[in-house]
Motif scaffolding. Structure first.
Motif, PDB file in Angstrom:
ATOM      1  N   TRP A 211      48.888  42.759  65.636  1.00 52.74           N
ATOM      2  CA  TRP A 211      48.973  44.220  65.780  1.00 52.74           C
ATOM      3  C   TRP A 211      50.059  44.784  64.874  1.00 52.74           C
ATOM      4  CZ3 TRP A 211      49.732  41.741  70.899  1.00 52.74           C
ATOM      5  CH2 TRP A 211      48.501  41.407  71.496  1.00 52.74           C
ATOM      6  N   ARG A 213      51.313  43.395  62.231  1.00 54.88           N
ATOM      7  CA  ARG A 213      50.891  43.214  60.847  1.00 54.88           C
ATOM      8  C   ARG A 213      49.979  44.355  60.407  1.00 54.88           C
ATOM      9  NH1 ARG A 213      50.110  38.823  57.507  1.00 54.88           N
ATOM     10  NH2 ARG A 213      52.086  38.017  58.264  1.00 54.88           N
ATOM     11  N   TYR A 216      52.033  47.521  59.767  1.00 53.65           N
ATOM     12  CA  TYR A 216      52.666  47.509  58.456  1.00 53.65           C
ATOM     13  C   TYR A 216      51.638  47.777  57.352  1.00 53.65           C
ATOM     14  CZ  TYR A 216      57.405  45.945  59.666  1.00 53.65           C
ATOM     15  OH  TYR A 216      58.697  45.884  60.125  1.00 53.65           O
ATOM     16  N   ALA A 217      50.433  47.239  57.514  1.00 50.05           N
ATOM     17  CA  ALA A 217      49.384  47.454  56.512  1.00 50.05           C
ATOM     18  C   ALA A 217      49.059  48.942  56.392  1.00 50.05           C
ATOM     19  CB  ALA A 217      48.130  46.661  56.887  1.00 50.05           C
ATOM     20  N   ALA A 220      51.583  50.682  54.448  1.00 42.58           N
ATOM     21  CA  ALA A 220      51.581  50.355  53.016  1.00 42.58           C
ATOM     22  C   ALA A 220      50.439  51.046  52.279  1.00 42.58           C
ATOM     23  CB  ALA A 220      51.491  48.843  52.823  1.00 42.58           C
ATOM     24  N   ASN A 221      49.250  51.056  52.831  1.00 41.97           N
ATOM     25  CA  ASN A 221      48.102  51.700  52.186  1.00 41.97           C
ATOM     26  C   ASN A 221      46.985  51.870  53.209  1.00 41.97           C
ATOM     27  OD1 ASN A 221      45.853  52.470  50.721  1.00 41.97           O
ATOM     28  ND2 ASN A 221      46.212  51.052  49.029  1.00 41.97           N
TER      29      ASN A 221
ATOM     30  N   GLN B 347      44.022  51.497  44.506  1.00 45.40           N
ATOM     31  CA  GLN B 347      43.990  52.472  45.592  1.00 45.40           C
ATOM     32  C   GLN B 347      43.339  51.925  46.856  1.00 45.40           C
ATOM     33  OE1 GLN B 347      45.484  55.437  45.392  1.00 45.40           O
ATOM     34  NE2 GLN B 347      46.112  54.820  43.337  1.00 45.40           N
ATOM     35  N   MET B 350      44.855  47.046  47.270  1.00 49.48           N
ATOM     36  CA  MET B 350      46.177  46.453  47.236  1.00 49.48           C
ATOM     37  C   MET B 350      47.158  47.178  48.141  1.00 49.48           C
ATOM     38  SD  MET B 350      46.342  45.154  43.322  1.00 49.48           S
ATOM     39  CE  MET B 350      48.008  45.615  43.216  1.00 49.48           C
ATOM     40  N   LEU B 351      48.087  46.409  48.714  1.00 48.35           N
ATOM     41  CA  LEU B 351      49.129  46.976  49.556  1.00 48.35           C
ATOM     42  C   LEU B 351      50.451  46.745  48.839  1.00 48.35           C
ATOM     43  CD1 LEU B 351      47.194  45.108  52.001  1.00 48.35           C
ATOM     44  CD2 LEU B 351      47.925  47.327  52.852  1.00 48.35           C
ATOM     45  N   PRO B 352      51.128  47.834  48.435  1.00 53.44           N
ATOM     46  CA  PRO B 352      52.343  47.698  47.642  1.00 53.44           C
ATOM     47  C   PRO B 352      53.350  46.765  48.314  1.00 53.44           C
ATOM     48  CG  PRO B 352      51.738  50.007  47.875  1.00 53.44           C
ATOM     49  CD  PRO B 352      50.787  49.232  48.715  1.00 53.44           C
ATOM     50  N   TRP B 354      53.023  43.647  49.083  1.00 56.17           N
ATOM     51  CA  TRP B 354      52.475  42.576  49.923  1.00 56.17           C
ATOM     52  C   TRP B 354      52.212  41.314  49.109  1.00 56.17           C
ATOM     53  CZ3 TRP B 354      49.498  43.016  54.963  1.00 56.17           C
ATOM     54  CH2 TRP B 354      50.116  43.968  55.795  1.00 56.17           C
ATOM     55  N   ARG B 358      49.686  37.442  52.573  1.00 53.18           N
ATOM     56  CA  ARG B 358      49.478  38.559  53.505  1.00 53.18           C
ATOM     57  C   ARG B 358      48.247  39.372  53.126  1.00 53.18           C
ATOM     58  NH1 ARG B 358      54.504  40.061  56.268  1.00 53.18           N
ATOM     59  NH2 ARG B 358      54.041  42.271  56.210  1.00 53.18           N
ATOM     60  N   LEU B 362      44.727  39.671  55.663  1.00 51.64           N
ATOM     61  CA  LEU B 362      44.569  40.929  56.412  1.00 51.64           C
ATOM     62  C   LEU B 362      43.186  41.125  57.048  1.00 51.64           C
ATOM     63  CD1 LEU B 362      45.931  43.525  57.377  1.00 51.64           C
ATOM     64  CD2 LEU B 362      45.216  44.618  55.265  1.00 51.64           C
ATOM     65  N   LEU B 365      42.770  38.390  60.311  1.00 50.85           N
ATOM     66  CA  LEU B 365      43.962  38.030  61.078  1.00 50.85           C
ATOM     67  C   LEU B 365      43.609  37.179  62.289  1.00 50.85           C
ATOM     68  CD1 LEU B 365      46.076  41.301  60.867  1.00 50.85           C
ATOM     69  CD2 LEU B 365      46.526  39.107  59.781  1.00 50.85           C
ATOM     70  N   SER B 372      46.550  36.533  69.430  1.00 50.70           N
ATOM     71  CA  SER B 372      47.138  37.622  68.643  1.00 50.70           C
ATOM     72  C   SER B 372      48.509  37.306  68.053  1.00 50.70           C
ATOM     73  CB  SER B 372      47.247  38.917  69.459  1.00 50.70           C
ATOM     74  OG  SER B 372      45.954  39.330  69.833  1.00 50.70           O
ATOM     75  N   LEU B 374      50.628  35.480  65.312  1.00 46.63           N
ATOM     76  CA  LEU B 374      50.300  34.927  64.004  1.00 46.63           C
ATOM     77  C   LEU B 374      50.866  33.519  63.839  1.00 46.63           C
ATOM     78  CD1 LEU B 374      51.162  38.084  61.858  1.00 46.63           C
ATOM     79  CD2 LEU B 374      48.900  37.340  62.615  1.00 46.63           C
TER      80      LEU B 374
END
Lengths: 347, 503
Positions: A211, A213, A216-217, A220-221, B347, B350-352, B354, B358, B362, B365, B372, B374
């Motif tokens: 959750w 994680r 944070y995702a 980020a975007n 856009q 990608m996750l800036p 990361w 990771r 994503l 998970l 739950s 990790l």
């Protein structure tokens, strides 16, 4: 010869960069320790363990609200209603015990539910009605601040007060409720234990569970998160509900500390909590909101304020010290850090 | 003819760092002509337009208007000498919060030609003059409206009227119809026809061949920063497309054994991509790579995003392996083992900040978590596995994806989906901004995945790419399927012809 020079130059440059990175990563902790050592060495009062614990106790409310804000910053937002929610908690807990003559346990449940409900309302505004986080929670802040005044006619609630119909309020702050702030576990005040537990829970949730994680995702975007299958709206909203609950826990401690339903309680909490969470993003050089950073940020501001007060710095100038701490933290993460820092996106 | 040219561009060059975008463009624009500029993505069209509109300067070459060389060093200069540009993004051209009248007069206001303090009422007559350039019958109360409230077509007309207010010597229109409905397009075209009749030259940039066919007198094709083809009416579209897309690249295509899938994994019925396009049926079969080729605006991304549930189709239904399939969002599509690598890597994927591990974990998970919580060991294994499988050049799975090269970024973004159990794998422009080595690796992997019984769909605007990777080739034009055949039964020329057939 010139090769050697160039090599030396790159070597020097690299060392400078490494120093800079080290500064960003450990600079803040070093500053904290140095300040602590300085105050301890020069002021006997500061050295006293009782001072230390009372300092921790008084920063506990700010730390808890800051942890709540940390959740909302992780998803790329910011909750401006935490101070108002804490204030609401104070009034609500007082009403439950004093007006309705209920036990402290009932007051706790009512307050936590109210916090969750405000969080849910924020989530609704942001996720369903698509109002930008800052603006939505600003509106909520005003509504909550005003709403809590209605049932108490704008009056602070205290034991034995005269009600509108002329009768005397039946209940009082119960002794177990007052213990929330006053109890000690060994030498450690109970609120400090609460901060420690919540910090560990927040840290675990944000960094060790899926959750966290996903939150944070989202920060980020959000679009990339959605296209990777994250249920963005759910987790975005969840962050605000958690934040509401944390703010109400802070409010419970505040209420227990004051011992009456002071209507002005919590009014200065918002700015302190935001500052603590912002300082927290840079404390460990991570450049992102995180649980231990927020807790350390609260500690740091506590040390500075307590130390300066003992040194005779006037209490009314405390905000100057907070502002300086915050700006120094921002310099660490924006000016010195080579990492791109993401704080709050306004939209 | 040449002596009549109003605007002459000679040897225009432009480079960004080492990257040469324009390599000596020679172009003449004649009065009373609509000249259409055609070019694929990255051909240099927008750079050329930006030079003409004064956004970019410092390029080599000469621009002459009526025989006089001009220096265009700012957008203001460009407008002053009569080069008016209507940019693609309509909303960038108007200022919400101001009235229509103020927006019409914005240039005069910005250049202090109108008193510093002027009531809206005093502006109305002047605004009406500007609107008259297009015979816009806008009432005073309409002119007082906030631009924010009016429709996109009226905004477009407003910008156009403003551009025409001082009789330009060249009007540049960059994809002017992308936001307009058919009737609005018709209206725009009649305006352009009038302009031509009054002698104003128009440079018309569009991907829509049909529009160019109706409108243009001349056609020039830009590719790799040079003019590669010029035609007068009637246009030979096949030749134009060849000029635009280039002859077969020198690099030899890797040959592969064509596979034909037999089972339909995804069945699309009556799917409609645009309100203006007709519905169609399409079966995606497992065990083969379906290549969908279409230019910008052909609806290829709409098709991919619709299947993935990222957007919804205008109409139509889907069946996945026999069961009704209507994903409410990407998370539901992923649960149904339908995956998408979206078009815009930065856009949409990608996750800036990361790391590879990771980013890779994503979407899945669940796979690296128990209750739950990790398991970082599993996540690390996943990252390392991806790096090895796709030979990603990286220091390790903790390296940030942003710091990788384009090709390696794409390997991570494509590769992460293979940790799941895809039934349908959609890849939208998987080779964009990717070097040839990575492109090879990705297309080989893609074919392997299809061979293992997955329905793979590669969507691209590049013919070479589709020939390199696809067993079956579908041509998409204006949201409709124009060709659906196996790669061995067609060839490059036929694909070009189908892409260039004007509705």
């Amino acid at each position: 010869m010139s090769d050697q020079k160039a090599q030396a130059a790159t070597g020097g440059r690299e060392m400078a960069l490494r120093f800079q990175d080290g500064l960003v990563k450990y600079g803040f902790i070093v500053v904290t320790i140095l300040l602590f050592v300085y105050f301890s060495a020069t002021e006997e009062t500061f050295r006293n363990p009782n001072t230390l614990f009372s300092m921790l106790k008084f920063t506990s409310v700010v730390a808890i609200a800051g942890l709540g804000i940390t959740f909302t910053m992780v998803v790329g937002g910011l909750d401006l209603s935490v101070g108002a929610v804490a204030g609401l908690s104070v009034t609500l807990s007082a009403m439950t015990m004093v007006f309705y003559n209920q036990q402290g346990g009932v007051a706790i449940v009512v307050v936590l539910l109210a916090g969750a409900l405000v969080g849910l309302f924020n989530a609704f505004l942001i996720v369903i009605l698509k109002i930008p986080d800052l603006l939505a929670t600003l509106g909520t802040m005003f509504i909550v601040m005003g709403l809590k005044l209605v049932p108490v006619s704008g009056q602070s609630v205290s034991s034995g007060m005269t009600l509108r119909d002329g009768s005397i309020a039946p209940g009082k702050f119960t002794s177990d409720f007052l213990l929330i702030d006053r109890a000690n576990v060994g030498p450690v005040p109970f609120p400090v234990i609460v901060v420690l537990i919540l910090t560990i829970l927040t840290w675990f949730f944000l960094t060790r569970t899926k959750w966290g994680r996903m939150m944070y995702a989202i920060g980020a975007n959000p679009e990339a998160s959605r296209l990777a299958g994250v249920r963005v709206r759910f987790y975005h909203g969840l962050a605000y509900v958690i934040c509401g609950v944390f703010a109400s826990i802070g409010g419970l401690i505040l209420s227990s500390r004051i011992g009456q339903g002071d209507i002005s309680a919590g009014s200065s909490l918002l700015l302190d909590a935001v500052a603590v969470a912002l300082v927290g993003t840079s404390v460990l050089g991570l450049g992102r909101p995180n649980a231990w950073g927020t807790a350390l940020g609260a500690l740091l501001i506590g040390i500075v304020i307590t130390g300066l007060t003992i040194k005779g710095f006037p209490y009314y100038a405390q905000d100057i010290a907070k502002g300086v701490v915050l700006l120094v933290a921002l310099i660490f993460s924006f000016t010195l850090s080579r990492r791109k820092t993401r704080y709050v996106s306004a939209t | 003819m040449t002596s009549q040219a109003t605007i002459v561009m000679r040897d225009i060059t432009m480079s960004f760092g080492a990257n040469m975008v324009l390599r000596g463009v020679n172009l003449e624009i004649n009065p009373a002509h609509v000249t259409a500029l055609l070019g694929a993505n990255g051909a240099g069209k927008s750079t050329l337009i930006k030079i003409l509109s004064g956004v970019y300067t410092g390029n080599g070459g000469v621009i002459e208007i009526d025989g006089e060389p001009q220096t265009i060093d700012s957008p203001m200069t460009a407008r002053r000498i009569g080069l008016q540009t209507v940019h693609q993004r309509i909303d960038d051209g108007v200022i919400p919060g101001l009235s229509i009248a103020e927006n019409l007069l914005f240039e005069q206001i910005a250049q202090n030609e109108i008193g510093r303090v002027a009531s809206l009422r005093s502006l109305l007559p002047k605004a009406r003059e500007v609107a008259d350039a297009l015979h816009l019958d806008w009432s005073d109360s309409y002119l007082r409206k906030d631009v924010f409230e009016i429709g996109v077509a009226d905004k477009q007309l407003l910008i156009l009227a403003r551009a025409l207010a001082r009789r330009p010597r060249l009007l540049i229109l960059d994809e002017p119809t992308s936001a307009l409905s058919q009737s609005e397009v018709d209206r725009l075209f009649s305006v352009i026809n009038e302009l031509r009749a009054s002698g104003i030259p128009v440079l018309y940039v569009s991907h829509r061949l049909g529009e160019i066919d109706t409108l243009a007198d001349r056609l020039v094709v830009l590719r790799d920063g040079q003019i590669r083809g010029e035609q007068d009416r009637p246009f030979d579209w096949t030749a134009a497309l060849k000029d635009m897309l280039g002859e077969q690249t020198v690099v030899e295509l890797e040959s592969f054994e064509e596979r034909h899938g037999t089972t339909t994994v995804l069945d699309l019925k009556g799917v409609q991509l645009f309100t203006r396009s007709a519905p169609f049926d399409l079966e995606i079969r497992s065990g083969e790579v379906t290549g969908v080729i279409g230019l910008l605006g052909s609806g290829k991304s709409e098709l991919a995003r619709g299947i993935f549930g990222a957007d919804s189709f205008v109409g139509g239904t889907m069946t996945l392996a026999g069961a009704k399939y209507a994903p409410a969002g990407p998370s539901e599509a992923i649960r149904n083992d339908v995956y998408l690598v979206p078009e815009d890597r930065a856009q949409e994927s990608m996750l800036p900040g990361w790391s590879i591990a990771r980013t890779a974990s994503l979407p899945f998970l669940k796979m690296i978590a128990s209750r739950s919580v990790l398991n970082f060991g599993k996540e690390h294994a996943l990252g390392i596995d991806l790096i090895n499988e796709f030979s990603v050049v990286a220091d390790g799975d903790e390296q940030e994806v942003d710091s990788l090269s384009g090709g390696n970024q794409q390997k991570v973004i494509v590769g992460r989906w293979l940790h799941g159990t895809p039934r349908v794998l959609l890849l939208d422009e998987p080779f964009r901004g990717v070097d040839i080595g990575a492109r090879r690796d990705i297309s080989r992997k893609t074919r392997e995945v299809a061979g293992s019984g997955v329905g793979v769909v590669v969507l691209t605007s590049d013919i070479d790419e589709v020939l390199e990777v696809a067993d079956r080739i579908i041509v998409l034009v204006d949201g409709e399927v124009r060709m659906d055949t196996y790669s061995s039964q067609t060839n490059r020329d036929q694909i070009v012809v189908r892409m260039s057939e004007v509705a």
